[in-house]
Scaffold this motif. Structure first.
Motif, PDB file in Angstrom:
ATOM      1  N   LEU A   9      26.331  10.319   6.165  1.00  0.00           N
ATOM      2  CA  LEU A   9      27.185   9.692   7.386  1.00  0.00           C
ATOM      3  C   LEU A   9      27.538   8.846   6.829  1.00  0.00           C
ATOM      4  O   LEU A   9      29.379   8.683   7.647  1.00  0.00           O
ATOM      5  CB  LEU A   9      26.327  10.040   8.840  1.00  0.00           C
ATOM      6  CG  LEU A   9      27.365   9.063   9.703  1.00  0.00           C
ATOM      7  CD1 LEU A   9      27.891  10.567  10.397  1.00  0.00           C
ATOM      8  CD2 LEU A   9      25.522   8.705  11.293  1.00  0.00           C
ATOM      9  N   SER A  10      27.278   7.376   6.152  1.00  0.00           N
ATOM     10  CA  SER A  10      28.216   6.858   6.047  1.00  0.00           C
ATOM     11  C   SER A  10      29.030   6.798   5.249  1.00  0.00           C
ATOM     12  O   SER A  10      30.490   6.496   4.797  1.00  0.00           O
ATOM     13  CB  SER A  10      27.684   5.425   5.672  1.00  0.00           C
ATOM     14  OG  SER A  10      26.964   5.706   4.707  1.00  0.00           O
ATOM     15  N   ALA A  29      33.244   6.996   6.072  1.00  0.00           N
ATOM     16  CA  ALA A  29      33.789   5.491   5.194  1.00  0.00           C
ATOM     17  C   ALA A  29      35.441   5.795   5.068  1.00  0.00           C
ATOM     18  O   ALA A  29      36.563   4.531   5.101  1.00  0.00           O
ATOM     19  CB  ALA A  29      33.284   5.960   3.494  1.00  0.00           C
ATOM     20  N   PRO A  30      36.162   7.005   5.091  1.00  0.00           N
ATOM     21  CA  PRO A  30      37.796   6.592   5.304  1.00  0.00           C
ATOM     22  C   PRO A  30      38.419   5.953   6.686  1.00  0.00           C
ATOM     23  O   PRO A  30      39.168   5.057   6.631  1.00  0.00           O
ATOM     24  CB  PRO A  30      38.239   8.019   5.768  1.00  0.00           C
ATOM     25  CG  PRO A  30      37.531   9.454   4.845  1.00  0.00           C
ATOM     26  CD  PRO A  30      35.884   7.991   4.909  1.00  0.00           C
ATOM     27  N   LEU A  31      37.675   5.414   7.335  1.00  0.00           N
ATOM     28  CA  LEU A  31      37.362   5.187   8.701  1.00  0.00           C
ATOM     29  C   LEU A  31      37.036   3.231   8.152  1.00  0.00           C
ATOM     30  O   LEU A  31      38.057   2.944   8.732  1.00  0.00           O
ATOM     31  CB  LEU A  31      36.971   5.664   9.763  1.00  0.00           C
ATOM     32  CG  LEU A  31      37.062   6.691  10.829  1.00  0.00           C
ATOM     33  CD1 LEU A  31      36.503   6.937  11.610  1.00  0.00           C
ATOM     34  CD2 LEU A  31      39.027   6.554  11.108  1.00  0.00           C
ATOM     35  N   GLY A  32      36.444   3.514   7.415  1.00  0.00           N
ATOM     36  CA  GLY A  32      36.306   1.726   7.043  1.00  0.00           C
ATOM     37  C   GLY A  32      37.398   1.649   6.027  1.00  0.00           C
ATOM     38  O   GLY A  32      37.684  -0.223   5.428  1.00  0.00           O
ATOM     39  N   HIS A  33      37.898   2.485   5.443  1.00  0.00           N
ATOM     40  CA  HIS A  33      39.192   1.592   3.988  1.00  0.00           C
ATOM     41  C   HIS A  33      40.122   1.459   5.202  1.00  0.00           C
ATOM     42  O   HIS A  33      40.661   0.685   5.739  1.00  0.00           O
ATOM     43  CB  HIS A  33      39.217   2.379   3.800  1.00  0.00           C
ATOM     44  CG  HIS A  33      38.892   3.211   2.863  1.00  0.00           C
ATOM     45  ND1 HIS A  33      38.116   2.401   0.947  1.00  0.00           N
ATOM     46  CD2 HIS A  33      37.757   4.212   1.852  1.00  0.00           C
ATOM     47  CE1 HIS A  33      37.051   3.009   0.963  1.00  0.00           C
ATOM     48  NE2 HIS A  33      36.512   4.599   0.789  1.00  0.00           N
ATOM     49  N   THR A  34      40.445   2.140   6.576  1.00  0.00           N
ATOM     50  CA  THR A  34      41.125   1.997   6.711  1.00  0.00           C
ATOM     51  C   THR A  34      41.278   0.638   7.844  1.00  0.00           C
ATOM     52  O   THR A  34      42.897  -0.014   8.257  1.00  0.00           O
ATOM     53  CB  THR A  34      41.365   2.384   8.634  1.00  0.00           C
ATOM     54  OG1 THR A  34      41.780   4.863   7.348  1.00  0.00           O
ATOM     55  CG2 THR A  34      42.962   2.638   9.117  1.00  0.00           C
ATOM     56  N   TYR A  35      40.077   0.376   8.085  1.00  0.00           N
ATOM     57  CA  TYR A  35      39.459  -0.729   9.294  1.00  0.00           C
ATOM     58  C   TYR A  35      39.910  -1.901   7.923  1.00  0.00           C
ATOM     59  O   TYR A  35      41.120  -3.907   8.756  1.00  0.00           O
ATOM     60  CB  TYR A  35      38.310  -0.333  10.111  1.00  0.00           C
ATOM     61  CG  TYR A  35      37.916  -1.868  10.236  1.00  0.00           C
ATOM     62  CD1 TYR A  35      37.826  -1.763  11.275  1.00  0.00           C
ATOM     63  CD2 TYR A  35      37.426  -2.935   9.880  1.00  0.00           C
ATOM     64  CE1 TYR A  35      37.331  -3.136  12.579  1.00  0.00           C
ATOM     65  CE2 TYR A  35      36.673  -4.225  10.761  1.00  0.00           C
ATOM     66  CZ  TYR A  35      36.827  -4.352  11.820  1.00  0.00           C
ATOM     67  OH  TYR A  35      35.780  -5.199  12.221  1.00  0.00           O
ATOM     68  N   ALA A  36      39.291  -1.836   6.648  1.00  0.00           N
ATOM     69  CA  ALA A  36      39.917  -3.285   5.943  1.00  0.00           C
ATOM     70  C   ALA A  36      41.423  -3.588   5.460  1.00  0.00           C
ATOM     71  O   ALA A  36      41.765  -4.475   5.309  1.00  0.00           O
ATOM     72  CB  ALA A  36      39.258  -2.639   4.501  1.00  0.00           C
ATOM     73  N   VAL A  59      32.276  -0.586   5.026  1.00  0.00           N
ATOM     74  CA  VAL A  59      32.979  -1.474   5.892  1.00  0.00           C
ATOM     75  C   VAL A  59      32.830  -0.664   7.248  1.00  0.00           C
ATOM     76  O   VAL A  59      32.697   0.396   7.355  1.00  0.00           O
ATOM     77  CB  VAL A  59      34.627  -1.873   5.726  1.00  0.00           C
ATOM     78  CG1 VAL A  59      35.173  -2.537   6.718  1.00  0.00           C
ATOM     79  CG2 VAL A  59      34.383  -2.870   4.410  1.00  0.00           C
ATOM     80  N   MET A  60      32.747  -1.208   8.591  1.00  0.00           N
ATOM     81  CA  MET A  60      32.868  -0.589   9.920  1.00  0.00           C
ATOM     82  C   MET A  60      34.318   0.291   9.706  1.00  0.00           C
ATOM     83  O   MET A  60      34.655   0.512   9.259  1.00  0.00           O
ATOM     84  CB  MET A  60      32.647  -1.641  10.584  1.00  0.00           C
ATOM     85  CG  MET A  60      32.055  -2.445  11.056  1.00  0.00           C
ATOM     86  SD  MET A  60      32.278  -4.013  12.752  1.00  0.00           S
ATOM     87  CE  MET A  60      33.070  -4.709  11.849  1.00  0.00           C
ATOM     88  N   PRO A  61      33.518   1.846  10.446  1.00  0.00           N
ATOM     89  CA  PRO A  61      32.227   2.026  11.126  1.00  0.00           C
ATOM     90  C   PRO A  61      31.380   2.478   9.719  1.00  0.00           C
ATOM     91  O   PRO A  61      30.294   3.208  10.496  1.00  0.00           O
ATOM     92  CB  PRO A  61      32.612   3.439  12.494  1.00  0.00           C
ATOM     93  CG  PRO A  61      33.911   3.660  11.869  1.00  0.00           C
ATOM     94  CD  PRO A  61      34.193   2.579  10.301  1.00  0.00           C
ATOM     95  N   ALA A  62      31.562   2.943   8.302  1.00  0.00           N
ATOM     96  CA  ALA A  62      30.637   3.574   6.974  1.00  0.00           C
ATOM     97  C   ALA A  62      29.415   2.026   7.388  1.00  0.00           C
ATOM     98  O   ALA A  62      28.730   3.010   6.607  1.00  0.00           O
ATOM     99  CB  ALA A  62      30.966   3.033   6.459  1.00  0.00           C
ATOM    100  N   GLY A  63      29.325   1.146   7.800  1.00  0.00           N
ATOM    101  CA  GLY A  63      28.453   0.608   7.146  1.00  0.00           C
ATOM    102  C   GLY A  63      28.659  -1.321   8.114  1.00  0.00           C
ATOM    103  O   GLY A  63      29.832  -1.245   8.813  1.00  0.00           O
ATOM    104  N   PRO A  64      28.160  -1.609   7.961  1.00  0.00           N
ATOM    105  CA  PRO A  64      28.071  -3.104   8.697  1.00  0.00           C
ATOM    106  C   PRO A  64      29.453  -4.305   8.941  1.00  0.00           C
ATOM    107  O   PRO A  64      29.521  -5.125   8.798  1.00  0.00           O
ATOM    108  CB  PRO A  64      26.854  -3.688   8.143  1.00  0.00           C
ATOM    109  CG  PRO A  64      26.185  -3.646   7.054  1.00  0.00           C
ATOM    110  CD  PRO A  64      27.242  -2.307   7.035  1.00  0.00           C
TER     111      PRO A  64
END
Length: 325
Positions: A13-14, A18-25, A167-172
């Protein structure tokens, strides 16, 4: 919110998220790149973290504020006022304001030194300066580029660490681990390092100052040794509070965990009190949770007060003294 379990480990799931986390970063990087920070005429010390949820920022901010006060400085705390409806800048009065107005953490800070809540960090800093602040201590705001920091501390929970390091939402993580650690002047490890935090930091920067600290009950808490308790908490990691009570020597009848910053209702407390009475136990919570308990119900509850203990007090004082000089 309560951190999902998959944030602790790498999982399918994480990986999907992960691609959403990259976008957030990337959004965070752009925010820093296109923001020109305002530099205050006094030192600004930031106490932040990299993960969503509690790591012990507020107790550390209080401890740092106390050190600075002992050095004769007029300390003012600056907080976002998470959970409160007021946008500020507002000077917190713990005897007048409620957690619904200014958030729970500013009420704790406000009993130590002048505290300002402000969604706009620069406006909050200017309000504090106009009221005599000689040094500003920010509770959170590490990811906010609007106000220039003189010194930035990252607080890390040794029992949770950086989770799966995504990075969120893939992790904290609120931002990539390497970016956050590199921007920090020092890292404060809260509690025993059971998750490899120190190794992760050393991989990024072998020379990064690392301070060890822990939360310990005040000496007055000895009166609870042997007491049968129903412990409840709505903080980032409620189990830390329950573990502290157990180590203190309390007899834990049962526990109740709520989401972080949970707004307790009269019915919530009535149910807890009824259960405690059935168990012949004392109802007990944290100082932070107590701020969110309806005032009429507070006489039913005992509070465990804690204080930060440093492994090397001289080291942290030396770093703060260097800023003051």
């Amino acid at each position: 919110m309560r951190a999902p379990n998959f944030w602790r480990v790498r999982s399918g799931l994480s990986a999907i998220l992960a691609p959403l986390g990259h976008t957030y970063a990337l959004a965070g990087t752009a925010h820093w790149r296109f923001t020109t920070p305002w530099r205050a005429p006094v030192a600004v010390i930031c106490v932040g973290n990299l993960v969503a949820g509690g790591a012990g920022k507020t107790p550390i901010a209080i401890a740092i504020g106390a050190i600075l006060q002992d050095k004769g400085k007029e300390v003012h705390f600056l907080s976002r006022g998470y959970g409160g409806v007021l946008t500020g800048p507002v000077r917190v009065d713990p005897d007048v304001h409620t957690a619904k107005q200014v958030g729970d953490e500013p009420l704790l800070l406000g009993r130590v030194a002048s505290t300002w809540i402000a969604k706009n960090k620069v406006a909050g800093a200017k309000a504090a300066l106009s009221n005599g602040a000689e040094i500003l201590v920010m509770d959170d705001g590490f990811q906010n580029p609007s106000l220039s920091k003189t010194l930035s501390f990252l607080v890390v929970d040794g029992g949770y660490g950086f989770g799966n390091e995504r990075v969120m939402p893939a992790g904290p993580l609120r931002e990539p681990l390497s970016v956050g650690v590199s921007r920090a002047d020092a890292v404060i490890l809260m509690g025993a390092d059971t998750t490899g935090v120190s190794d992760a930091i050393r991989r990024i920067d072998p020379d990064k100052p690392l301070f060890d600290a822990r939360l310990a009950p005040l000496s007055s808490a000895q009166r609870y040794v042997g007491t049968k308790v129903l412990a409840f908490a709505g903080i980032g990691r409620p189990e830390k509070f329950f573990h502290t009570l157990k180590n203190l020597g309390c007899d834990i009848a049962t526990t109740r965990a709520f989401p972080d910053h949970y707004d307790y209702t009269p019915d919530d407390i009535a149910t807890l009190a009824e259960t405690a009475a059935d168990l012949n136990a004392t109802l007990m919570t944290t100082a932070k949770d107590f701020q969110r308990v309806p005032e009429d119900a507070r006489p039913l509850i005992e509070v465990l007060d804690v204080v930060v203990e440093w492994r090397n007090t001289d080291a942290i004082e030396s770093m703060l003294s260097a800023v003051l000089s």
